[in-house]
Design a protein around this motif. Structure first.
Motif, PDB file in Angstrom:
ATOM      1  N   TYR A  19      72.099  65.354  39.179  1.00  0.00           N
ATOM      2  CA  TYR A  19      72.286  65.086  37.751  1.00  0.00           C
ATOM      3  C   TYR A  19      73.697  64.615  37.471  1.00  0.00           C
ATOM      4  O   TYR A  19      74.629  64.869  38.244  1.00  0.00           O
ATOM      5  CB  TYR A  19      71.937  66.312  36.900  1.00  0.00           C
ATOM      6  CG  TYR A  19      72.863  67.501  37.004  1.00  0.00           C
ATOM      7  CD1 TYR A  19      73.902  67.689  36.089  1.00  0.00           C
ATOM      8  CD2 TYR A  19      72.677  68.490  37.977  1.00  0.00           C
ATOM      9  CE1 TYR A  19      74.727  68.803  36.149  1.00  0.00           C
ATOM     10  CE2 TYR A  19      73.494  69.598  38.048  1.00  0.00           C
ATOM     11  CZ  TYR A  19      74.519  69.761  37.127  1.00  0.00           C
ATOM     12  OH  TYR A  19      75.346  70.863  37.195  1.00  0.00           O
ATOM     13  N   TRP A  20      73.827  63.895  36.349  1.00  0.00           N
ATOM     14  CA  TRP A  20      75.120  63.389  35.871  1.00  0.00           C
ATOM     15  C   TRP A  20      75.846  64.534  35.181  1.00  0.00           C
ATOM     16  O   TRP A  20      75.428  65.013  34.140  1.00  0.00           O
ATOM     17  CB  TRP A  20      74.891  62.230  34.915  1.00  0.00           C
ATOM     18  CG  TRP A  20      76.124  61.630  34.317  1.00  0.00           C
ATOM     19  CD1 TRP A  20      77.367  61.582  34.870  1.00  0.00           C
ATOM     20  CD2 TRP A  20      76.240  60.969  33.046  1.00  0.00           C
ATOM     21  NE1 TRP A  20      78.256  60.944  34.032  1.00  0.00           N
ATOM     22  CE2 TRP A  20      77.587  60.554  32.910  1.00  0.00           C
ATOM     23  CE3 TRP A  20      75.342  60.681  32.027  1.00  0.00           C
ATOM     24  CZ2 TRP A  20      78.045  59.877  31.779  1.00  0.00           C
ATOM     25  CZ3 TRP A  20      75.786  60.011  30.912  1.00  0.00           C
ATOM     26  CH2 TRP A  20      77.137  59.610  30.791  1.00  0.00           C
ATOM     27  N   SER A  21      76.946  64.972  35.772  1.00  0.00           N
ATOM     28  CA  SER A  21      77.620  66.179  35.285  1.00  0.00           C
ATOM     29  C   SER A  21      78.653  65.902  34.202  1.00  0.00           C
ATOM     30  O   SER A  21      79.331  66.828  33.752  1.00  0.00           O
ATOM     31  CB  SER A  21      78.297  66.905  36.452  1.00  0.00           C
ATOM     32  OG  SER A  21      79.266  66.069  37.063  1.00  0.00           O
ATOM     33  N   SER A  22      78.773  64.641  33.755  1.00  0.00           N
ATOM     34  CA  SER A  22      79.742  64.332  32.708  1.00  0.00           C
ATOM     35  C   SER A  22      79.078  63.873  31.417  1.00  0.00           C
ATOM     36  O   SER A  22      79.750  63.585  30.444  1.00  0.00           O
ATOM     37  CB  SER A  22      80.706  63.233  33.183  1.00  0.00           C
ATOM     38  OG  SER A  22      81.461  63.677  34.281  1.00  0.00           O
ATOM     39  N   GLY A  23      77.778  63.775  31.394  1.00  0.00           N
ATOM     40  CA  GLY A  23      77.085  63.262  30.227  1.00  0.00           C
ATOM     41  C   GLY A  23      76.153  64.274  29.615  1.00  0.00           C
ATOM     42  O   GLY A  23      76.368  65.487  29.699  1.00  0.00           O
ATOM     43  N   VAL A  24      75.073  63.770  29.030  1.00  0.00           N
ATOM     44  CA  VAL A  24      74.158  64.641  28.314  1.00  0.00           C
ATOM     45  C   VAL A  24      73.476  65.634  29.256  1.00  0.00           C
ATOM     46  O   VAL A  24      73.012  66.686  28.828  1.00  0.00           O
ATOM     47  CB  VAL A  24      73.113  63.791  27.557  1.00  0.00           C
ATOM     48  CG1 VAL A  24      72.178  63.075  28.506  1.00  0.00           C
ATOM     49  CG2 VAL A  24      72.331  64.646  26.574  1.00  0.00           C
ATOM     50  N   SER A  25      73.415  65.335  30.542  1.00  0.00           N
ATOM     51  CA  SER A  25      72.788  66.251  31.500  1.00  0.00           C
ATOM     52  C   SER A  25      73.643  67.474  31.811  1.00  0.00           C
ATOM     53  O   SER A  25      73.155  68.422  32.429  1.00  0.00           O
ATOM     54  CB  SER A  25      72.487  65.512  32.810  1.00  0.00           C
ATOM     55  OG  SER A  25      71.631  64.426  32.596  1.00  0.00           O
ATOM     56  N   LEU A  26      74.902  67.439  31.410  1.00  0.00           N
ATOM     57  CA  LEU A  26      75.819  68.522  31.761  1.00  0.00           C
ATOM     58  C   LEU A  26      75.302  69.887  31.333  1.00  0.00           C
ATOM     59  O   LEU A  26      75.235  70.826  32.127  1.00  0.00           O
ATOM     60  CB  LEU A  26      77.188  68.270  31.129  1.00  0.00           C
ATOM     61  CG  LEU A  26      78.177  69.448  31.146  1.00  0.00           C
ATOM     62  CD1 LEU A  26      78.519  69.831  32.574  1.00  0.00           C
ATOM     63  CD2 LEU A  26      79.430  69.099  30.355  1.00  0.00           C
ATOM     64  N   GLY A  27      74.937  70.024  30.063  1.00  0.00           N
ATOM     65  CA  GLY A  27      74.522  71.324  29.554  1.00  0.00           C
ATOM     66  C   GLY A  27      73.285  71.842  30.242  1.00  0.00           C
ATOM     67  O   GLY A  27      73.219  73.007  30.646  1.00  0.00           O
ATOM     68  N   PHE A  28      72.281  70.978  30.389  1.00  0.00           N
ATOM     69  CA  PHE A  28      71.038  71.418  31.020  1.00  0.00           C
ATOM     70  C   PHE A  28      71.282  71.784  32.475  1.00  0.00           C
ATOM     71  O   PHE A  28      70.763  72.776  32.970  1.00  0.00           O
ATOM     72  CB  PHE A  28      69.975  70.329  30.917  1.00  0.00           C
ATOM     73  CG  PHE A  28      68.586  70.818  31.210  1.00  0.00           C
ATOM     74  CD1 PHE A  28      67.800  71.329  30.195  1.00  0.00           C
ATOM     75  CD2 PHE A  28      68.075  70.777  32.498  1.00  0.00           C
ATOM     76  CE1 PHE A  28      66.520  71.795  30.463  1.00  0.00           C
ATOM     77  CE2 PHE A  28      66.806  71.244  32.778  1.00  0.00           C
ATOM     78  CZ  PHE A  28      66.010  71.752  31.760  1.00  0.00           C
ATOM     79  N   GLY A  29      72.087  70.968  33.170  1.00  0.00           N
ATOM     80  CA  GLY A  29      72.372  71.269  34.567  1.00  0.00           C
ATOM     81  C   GLY A  29      73.102  72.582  34.738  1.00  0.00           C
ATOM     82  O   GLY A  29      72.789  73.378  35.643  1.00  0.00           O
ATOM     83  N   ALA A  30      74.073  72.852  33.860  1.00  0.00           N
ATOM     84  CA  ALA A  30      74.821  74.105  33.942  1.00  0.00           C
ATOM     85  C   ALA A  30      73.910  75.301  33.726  1.00  0.00           C
ATOM     86  O   ALA A  30      74.000  76.311  34.441  1.00  0.00           O
ATOM     87  CB  ALA A  30      75.954  74.100  32.918  1.00  0.00           C
TER      88      ALA A  30
END
Length: 330
Positions: free
Chosen positions: A33-44
């Motif tokens: 996942y892209w950890s600097s964009g909108v995916s950050l929160g879900f990935g965390a």
């Protein structure tokens, strides 16, 4: 007696094999996942919660600093799946023969066009010749922005300068007058320092509905998987989807816990983390119902007609069976 004990042990071992979900996936599932964009929160949140392990899955998370990197990693077989790949990029990659399929719609386009509050620009048609900040070229944000600006306001790609960057950088550019306007997610606007005041010119949702005549909201992020992985491990993919759905529901119901995770994992100030958590229901979903498929097909049509992506909609791109199976695992 010895034979009886041996048979009992063999029966127990066989039962363990059939009852353990991991029996079908010896290697960890590689999730990017892209950890600097909108995916950050879900990935965390996904990394901090047990939903994947509770489905019997071993997982290796692979984080990328750039929005299109997960797609390149899928093409190179460096990851098995990505839960927030850019929709436009997935369409283009599949049309070019990259062996991927879509298994869920995950990130609605909760994005607003804004200008500084003191800007003379009061409507989107006045952005001709201006510098507009947004996610980098090739991202779904950039493609949707291009489609609605052209279709609704007559602004072709050459009529404005696209300045790409992540959201924090775009806010900085806007505050320093290095750009004239920006396409920013609602969560970013909720986190803005009170010193930076902006005027909203329109949302992706309203502009898309005007362009298409449909009540649907487009997706900027979708979940994609390598076709060979999906074919070899359909049950594993269904379990991944079930875990993603559980994480999505949990995040919406537990904003305080989400904020705490974001403070730890993303170094967000508590106020920003709380603002992010409160926007969760608008940012994330795990869905692949018939209405989602219709929306994605419509997106591809609009993107292609506008010349923003190339190629036909790849046959078999939408993989629905694992999503239906996942409904029995939640």
């Amino acid at each position: 007696m010895f034979l009886t004990r041996l048979l009992r042990k063999a029966s127990a071992a066989l039962a363990l094999i059939f009852l353990t979900p991991l029996a079908h996936a010896a290697e960890p599932v590689r999730i990017g996942y892209w950890s600097s964009g909108v995916s950050l929160g879900f990935g965390a949140v996904l990394e901090a919660t047990p939903f994947l392990s509770e489905q019997g899955l071993q997982v290796q998370f692979v984080r990328f600093p750039e929005v299109n990197a997960p797609l390149r990693a899928l093409a190179a077989n460096a990851i098995d799946l990505a839960f927030g790949a850019p929709a436009a990029g997935v369409f283009s990659s599949a049309a070019q023969g990259v062996p991927i399929q879509v298994f869920a719609a995950t990130q609605p386009a909760d994005v607003q066009f804004v200008v500084p509050a003191d800007s003379p620009v009061t409507e989107l048609s006045q952005l001709r010749g201006k510098r507009i900040g947004m996610s980098p070229a090739g991202s779904s944000v950039a493609v949707i922005a291009g489609a609605v600006l052209a279709g609704n306001h007559g602004l072709e790609p050459g009529d404005f300068a696209l300045v790409g960057g992540n959201e924090s950088r775009l806010v900085q550019f806007l505050a320093q007058s290095q750009i004239d306007a920006a396409a920013l997610r609602s969560v970013t606007l909720a986190q803005l320092d009170h010193g930076l005041k902006v005027r909203r010119l329109g949302s992706f949702a309203s502009e898309w509905q005007r362009l298409t005549g449909s009540p649907a909201v487009p997706y900027i992020g979708i979940a994609a998987v390598r076709s060979d992985f999906a074919q070899a491990h359909p049950d594993t993919l269904a379990r991944v989807i079930a875990a993603l759905s559980q994480a999505s529901d949990w995040g919406a119901a537990h904003p305080q816990e989400v904020a705490a995770i974001l403070t730890r994992a993303a170094n967000l100030p508590p106020a920003d983390a709380q603002a992010y958590a409160e926007q969760w229901p608008q940012m994330y979903r795990i869905s692949f119902e018939p209405a989602d498929l219709t929306t994605l097909r419509h997106q591809h049509q609009v993107f292609a007609q506008a010349g923003l992506i190339q190629g036909e909609l790849a046959p078999g791109l939408f993989l629905t069976a694992p999503y239906e199976q996942a409904k029995t695992l939640r």
